[in-house]
Design an enzyme around this catalytic site. Structure first.
Site, short mmCIF file in Angstrom:
data_model
loop_
_atom_site.label_atom_id
_atom_site.label_comp_id
_atom_site.label_asym_id
_atom_site.label_seq_id
_atom_site.Cartn_x
_atom_site.Cartn_y
_atom_site.Cartn_z
NE ARG A 62 -2.12 1.40 3.57
CZ ARG A 62 -2.01 0.44 5.08
NH1 ARG A 62 -2.92 -0.92 5.07
NH2 ARG A 62 -1.35 1.15 5.63
CE1 TYR A 115 -12.19 18.16 -12.52
CE2 TYR A 115 -11.27 17.91 -10.65
CZ TYR A 115 -12.03 18.04 -11.46
OH TYR A 115 -12.63 16.00 -12.14
CG ASP A 186 -5.71 21.77 -9.82
OD1 ASP A 186 -4.59 21.46 -10.66
OD2 ASP A 186 -7.45 21.01 -9.98
CE LYS A 211 -7.85 15.43 -16.84
NZ LYS A 211 -8.26 15.45 -15.43
#
Length: 397
Positions: A62, A115, A186, A211
């Site tokens: 993890r 966003y 961001d 992206k």
């Protein structure tokens, strides 16, 4: 030796040589595992001790393996950070950021051009946790005057979502530092390659690696990056408590994708400026939103703070949103979809309601179309856009 970023991105994640055979693959393999075995108890205890000191040794699947550490190094190189936390998506990275910095009773100031899912995060989660948020316009509001006694963070997206409003991060950093606040940004638009919020004064940068870092529209990925050691420890504790993990195969694909960002990003930018010039010549187009375009209001800030551009632009058409739908449907080389940053061109018909909170928008009845300009020939893209414009019947010219 202090190599150029392009060189470093190509060599981060190179596989070490096998001490027996003296050979190595070019890239690290995808290390898929949930369980890590230790040679003996001494090794286990040494590893646990290192983790207690704040280091990030490999202990369990993890927490990531060597492949994950290589991608973390990539984001640190892109952003100029000292610590990166990987997340399953860009929005997951935003969640980790907010849960790291804020607690019940705190307040956060958010730029109104962020966003859209951030507003849902506020409504669906933050408010239930006793965290309050208010929105501000970078170009119109006195941000310092909006800071409350319990404000802990200023959060922005630069350039802004949908209309790509450039934000003066250095100016906001002065305000945040004077009041002891965290400034977070961001940076999905710049992805660390053409824009670096940490260098401009932000304390934390979040990126949807989905992206331009990945670049092939086949991975969901986020990252939280900081250059502050104290914030790094808090981000690590939050991520460890929340249990987020990233598929080793997704990490490997991101490492593969970022190797070509130095050629992809400039080509996206070049193609986009050609499309901006085309739209500027059309009477059907009232305005082009793209900070690298010389007529954009944010162009001077872009020149000062960015080192390049990308494939994102929006246009205001001289028609109603409803009348613009045939234009979107007629496009053949632009897929209709919400994401961007891959090699392909995309188009989004912008819901008028989603523009309403943006002070940057003139709030007129015209349609806004967001496009991602891919790596196709611009001759073909312009031909496609031209025929699609011809499908609109009701112009306001």
């Amino acid at each position: 030796m202090n190599h150029d970023l392009d060189t470093r991105l190509l060599h981060i994640g190179s596989a070490p040589f096998d001490p027996v055979t003296g050979t190595a693959p070019v890239n690290l393999p995808s290390m898929r595992t949930s369980t890590v075995r230790f040679e003996n108890l001494d090794r286990l205890q040494e590893t646990v001790a290192r983790r207690m000191k704040g280091e990030r040794p490999i202990t369990y699947g993890r927490s990531g393996m060597d492949t994950h550490r290589a991608l973390e190094e990539v984001f640190n190189a892109l952003e100029g950070g000292c610590y990166t936390c990987l997340a399953p998506s860009g929005l997951a990275a935003i969640n980790i950021l907010f849960m790291t910095v804020l607690q019940a009773g705190d307040h956060v100031l958010i730029s109104d051009s962020v966003y859209a899912p951030v507003r849902n995060l506020n409504n669906a989660l933050l408010s239930r946790l006793g965290i309050s948020a208010s929105y501000f316009s970078v170009g119109h509001d006195d941000v310092a005057a909006l800071i409350q006694a319990n404000t802990k963070m200023i959060y922005v997206e630069s350039p802004g979502s949908l209309l790509f409003e450039m934000i003066d991060i250095p100016a906001l950093a002065k305000i945040a530092n004077a009041r002891g606040l965290v400034l977070a940004a961001d940076n999905t638009w710049g992805s660390g390659y053409i824009y670096k919020p940490l260098d401009l004064g932000a304390h934390i940068s979040v990126i949807a690696g989905t992206k331009y870092v990945v670049g092939h529209s086949d991975v969901m990925l986020g990252a939280v990056v900081t250059n502050d050691e104290a914030l790094a420890r808090r981000i690590f504790q939050t991520q460890y408590a929340m249990g987020n993990s990233i598929s080793a195969d997704d990490v490997w694909l991101a490492l593969r994708g970022v190797k070509t960002i130095a050629v992809r990003m400039p080509q996206h930018a070049k193609n986009t400026l050609e499309i901006c010039q085309f739209f500027d010549s059309r009477k059907e187009v009232a305005r082009v939103f793209h900070p690298a375009w010389h007529k954009d209001p944010g162009h001077a800030l872009w020149q000062r703070d960015a080192t390049g551009s990308n494939g994102m632009l929006s246009i205001e058409l001289n028609c109603s949103p409803e009348a613009a739908k045939p234009f979107v449907n007629a496009l053949t080389l632009f897929g209709i979809g919400f994401s961007w940053g891959g090699y392909e061109s995309l188009v989004q018909w912008v819901e008028p309601g989603s523009l309403a909170p943006h002070t940057y928008w003139a709030n007129n009845p015209h349609a806004v179309i967001r496009l991602h300009i891919g790596l196709e020939s611009t001759v073909d893209l312009i031909e496609d856009l031209t025929q699609a414009l011809g499908k609109i019947q009701n112009w306001d010219l």
